[in-house]
Design a protein around this motif. Structure first.
Motif, PDB file in Angstrom:
ATOM      1  N   TRP A   5      52.943  48.824  37.173  1.00 48.22           N
ATOM      2  CA  TRP A   5      53.336  47.411  37.299  1.00 48.22           C
ATOM      3  C   TRP A   5      53.509  47.009  38.754  1.00 48.22           C
ATOM      4  O   TRP A   5      53.705  45.831  39.049  1.00 48.22           O
ATOM      5  N   ASN A   6      53.497  47.964  39.668  1.00 51.82           N
ATOM      6  CA  ASN A   6      53.672  47.630  41.073  1.00 51.82           C
ATOM      7  C   ASN A   6      52.362  47.312  41.778  1.00 51.82           C
ATOM      8  O   ASN A   6      52.328  47.140  42.989  1.00 51.82           O
ATOM      9  N   CYS A   7      51.270  47.239  41.013  1.00 48.94           N
ATOM     10  CA  CYS A   7      50.000  46.790  41.592  1.00 48.94           C
ATOM     11  C   CYS A   7      50.095  45.287  41.779  1.00 48.94           C
ATOM     12  O   CYS A   7      50.535  44.577  40.879  1.00 48.94           O
ATOM     13  N   CYS A   8      49.726  44.778  42.966  1.00 51.61           N
ATOM     14  CA  CYS A   8      49.860  43.321  43.154  1.00 51.61           C
ATOM     15  C   CYS A   8      48.561  42.598  42.807  1.00 51.61           C
ATOM     16  O   CYS A   8      48.447  41.400  43.041  1.00 51.61           O
ATOM     17  N   PHE A   9      47.592  43.312  42.262  1.00 53.21           N
ATOM     18  CA  PHE A   9      46.357  42.722  41.742  1.00 53.21           C
ATOM     19  C   PHE A   9      45.630  41.869  42.788  1.00 53.21           C
ATOM     20  O   PHE A   9      45.180  40.770  42.509  1.00 53.21           O
TER      21      PHE A   9
ATOM     22  N   ILE B 127      45.052  46.872  34.808  1.00 53.99           N
ATOM     23  CA  ILE B 127      45.397  45.829  33.823  1.00 53.99           C
ATOM     24  C   ILE B 127      45.421  46.457  32.417  1.00 53.99           C
ATOM     25  O   ILE B 127      46.346  46.233  31.637  1.00 53.99           O
TER      26      ILE B 127
ATOM     27  N   LYS C 197      48.466  48.549  32.080  1.00 53.70           N
ATOM     28  CA  LYS C 197      49.663  47.722  31.910  1.00 53.70           C
ATOM     29  C   LYS C 197      49.730  47.202  30.471  1.00 53.70           C
ATOM     30  O   LYS C 197      50.802  47.099  29.897  1.00 53.70           O
ATOM     31  N   ASN C 198      48.551  46.888  29.899  1.00 50.66           N
ATOM     32  CA  ASN C 198      48.519  46.479  28.483  1.00 50.66           C
ATOM     33  C   ASN C 198      49.052  47.605  27.600  1.00 50.66           C
ATOM     34  O   ASN C 198      49.822  47.365  26.672  1.00 50.66           O
TER      35      ASN C 198
ATOM     36  N   ALA D 242      52.785  47.754  28.114  1.00 56.56           N
ATOM     37  CA  ALA D 242      53.473  46.651  27.425  1.00 56.56           C
ATOM     38  C   ALA D 242      53.552  46.925  25.930  1.00 56.56           C
ATOM     39  O   ALA D 242      54.542  46.619  25.276  1.00 56.56           O
TER      40      ALA D 242
ATOM     41  N   THR E  85      57.915  46.816  29.801  1.00 61.42           N
ATOM     42  CA  THR E  85      57.465  45.676  30.592  1.00 61.42           C
ATOM     43  C   THR E  85      58.603  45.252  31.506  1.00 61.42           C
ATOM     44  O   THR E  85      59.743  45.125  31.054  1.00 61.42           O
ATOM     45  N   PRO E  86      58.324  45.055  32.805  1.00 61.83           N
ATOM     46  CA  PRO E  86      59.400  44.638  33.720  1.00 61.83           C
ATOM     47  C   PRO E  86      60.005  43.300  33.294  1.00 61.83           C
ATOM     48  O   PRO E  86      59.318  42.457  32.720  1.00 61.83           O
TER      49      PRO E  86
ATOM     50  N   SER F 117      60.875  40.700  34.953  1.00 61.56           N
ATOM     51  CA  SER F 117      60.297  39.475  35.532  1.00 61.56           C
ATOM     52  C   SER F 117      59.095  38.997  34.721  1.00 61.56           C
ATOM     53  O   SER F 117      58.890  37.802  34.538  1.00 61.56           O
ATOM     54  N   ILE F 118      58.302  39.947  34.221  1.00 63.08           N
ATOM     55  CA  ILE F 118      57.125  39.570  33.431  1.00 63.08           C
ATOM     56  C   ILE F 118      57.575  39.032  32.073  1.00 63.08           C
ATOM     57  O   ILE F 118      57.065  38.017  31.605  1.00 63.08           O
TER      58      ILE F 118
END
Lengths: 304, 168
Positions: free
Chosen positions: B59-63, B82, B85-86, B89, B94-95, B97-98
């Motif tokens: 999740w620390n990837c800033c894409f 991505i 992360k799916n 999730a 999931t963090p 903030s998301i």
């Protein structure tokens, strides 16, 4: 990419601009007035966000993007975005849905639930591309030349990458925005780490790293003594503006002249200002007050 | 479009010869060595997916997509992350903030809520009213894709963590 609709666009405002930085919307609407194209507002939802929503559930991301694309398709209009995030999401989803039958069938099945079907007949454009296409008209329209001003431009990742889909400019050596600043007679100054990301992507998940990235960039911009940072994305805008305020509060660091912060401006605001529109209310809503207009006032350019 | 199988993901990273170009261009790695894109790929190649999903590193990837653009072997790491992360999730990791963003999306169809201050600012500039999005349609899509279920189970999981934090 050829335009689908002639001289008319569906204006895609996104979430951050109308709901957080409405002055960027106002400036864009003003700047558009100077040129020969119309925009129409449509009831778009969130683009959705290429990072948050796509990371959480990619299928939802594609379906919501397709839902927005359908709204513009129904009006036979290309989409014009003011934000890099919206631009990337809608462009990439548009391309994936156009070229991948499997994904399109899947998404259309979801859209069938709400009576929509993605056809893939429109284009997605960023307002900066449009201004760049029209740049030869700008010199005759300028009311306030920005001749004495130095600007540090920041493109933002999602305007340039994935380059093979977006095809806006060279992904490592872009020139569009530099040229657009020069058209207004401003100086686009070179600085180190110009192509580095602003770090907004990890603002929520890893705030200390996000701050370190923006500090790295600001340190380089600060060395050039730029009058302002020019961005074309509200997320980069927030990262640069709120970032500087938080860094000053938490670390006591500033990067502008005389211990001040460096103002941040969306290109649409700079253009509207140069074209002679009254921008006092828009600039007044910035948290970091603009200093480059002092220079302009000294030069007798009149009030903003 | 649905989550790709792990085999498929590993297939996509197979051309990687560990040159480290991804790590060299990564804006996060230069400031936070915990997210090492090259080593993430190494772990994936060796099937250590559990190790990757155990923490929130993905999740620390800033894409910013720099890694995908620079890779000499055309490994699209940003989009592989991505997918990961799916997966994460789906597992309920999931963090906050998301999740907060997803909650607002479900409630309003946008990712911000209109505040009184912004409404006042919009009026000052004579901006037109904001056209409300088709919230019913959006919520129906969220239900059909399974977004709703994923959000609800993630929030149920999150509440447990929040209570324990308060107790601490």
């Amino acid at each position: 990419m050829p335009r689908y609709s002639e001289n008319a666009f569906a204006l895609f405002l996104g979430c951050t601009i109308p709901l957080r930085f409405p002055f960027i919307e106002s400036a864009s609407r003003k700047a558009i007035k100077a040129f020969d194209f119309e925009t129409k507002d449509l009831p778009f939802g969130c683009c959705p966000d290429p990072l948050g929503v796509q990371s959480f559930d990619k299928e939802t991301w594609a379906a919501l993007a397709a839902h927005n694309l359908c709204l513009a398709e129904e009006e036979d209009l290309d989409i014009l975005t003011l934000c890099n995030g919206c631009f990337e999401t809608l462009s990439v989803a548009n391309a994936e849905l156009q070229h991948n039958d499997k994904i399109r069938i899947r998404v259309n099945k979801i859209l069938g639930e709400v009576g929509k079907e993605f056809k893939g007949k429109i284009n997605v454009r960023h307002i900066i591309q449009e201004f760049h296409d029209l740049r030869t008209l700008i010199p005759d329209l300028i009311a306030r030349p920005l001749a004495n001003c130095k600007f540090a431009v920041h493109y933002g990742c999602h305007f340039l990458r994935p380059a093979e889909i977006l095809q806006t400019d060279h992904s490592e050596h872009p020139v569009i925005l530099d040229e657009l600043v020069q058209v207004l007679q401003g100086n686009s100054i070179p600085y180190l780490k110009k192509g580095l990301c602003c770090g907004a992507g990890v603002y929520g998940t890893d705030f200390p790293t996000s701050t370190k990235i923006i500090q790295e960039k600001l340190a380089e911009v600060g060395k050039t003594r730029a009058d302002a940072i020019i961005v074309i994305c509200p997320t980069c805008f927030r990262q640069y503006e709120s970032g500087q305020i938080l860094i000053k509060r938490n670390h006591g660091e500033t990067y502008g002249d005389n211990g001040r912060e460096i103002p941040v401006i969306h290109y649409a605001e700079l253009l509207a200002f140069a074209l002679g529109f009254n921008m006092s209310e828009e600039f007044n809503q910035h948290r970091i007050k603009l200093s480059f207009n002092e220079k302009l006032l000294e030069g007798g350019m009149g009030t903003i | 479009m649905a989550i790709q199988s792990m085999d498929k993901i590993v297939c996509q990273i197979r051309p990687c010869y560990q040159c480290g170009t991804c790590a060299g261009g990564c804006p996060v790695f230069r400031n936070n060595p915990d997210l090492n894109p090259r080593m993430l790929i190494e772990k994936l190649l060796f099937g250590q997916i559990d190790k990757i999903l155990q923490n929130q590193d993905v999740w620390n990837c800033c894409f910013c997509l720099t890694c995908s653009q620079h890779c000499p072997q055309s490994v699209d790491l940003a989009h592989i992350l991505i997918e990961l992360k799916n997966y994460s999730a789906k597992e309920g990791i999931t963090p906050k903030s998301i999740l907060d963003e997803m909650k607002i999306l479900k409630k309003t169809g946008m990712t911000f809520e209109l505040s009184k201050m912004v409404l006042k600012r919009r009026k000052k500039m004579n901006l037109p009213g904001i056209l409300p999005p088709d919230l019913n349609g959006i919520q129906k899509i969220l239900k059909t894709t399974g977004f709703d279920d994923r959000l609800n189970s993630s929030l149920a999981g999150k509440q447990i963590t929040e209570t324990s934090e308060e107790e601490a």
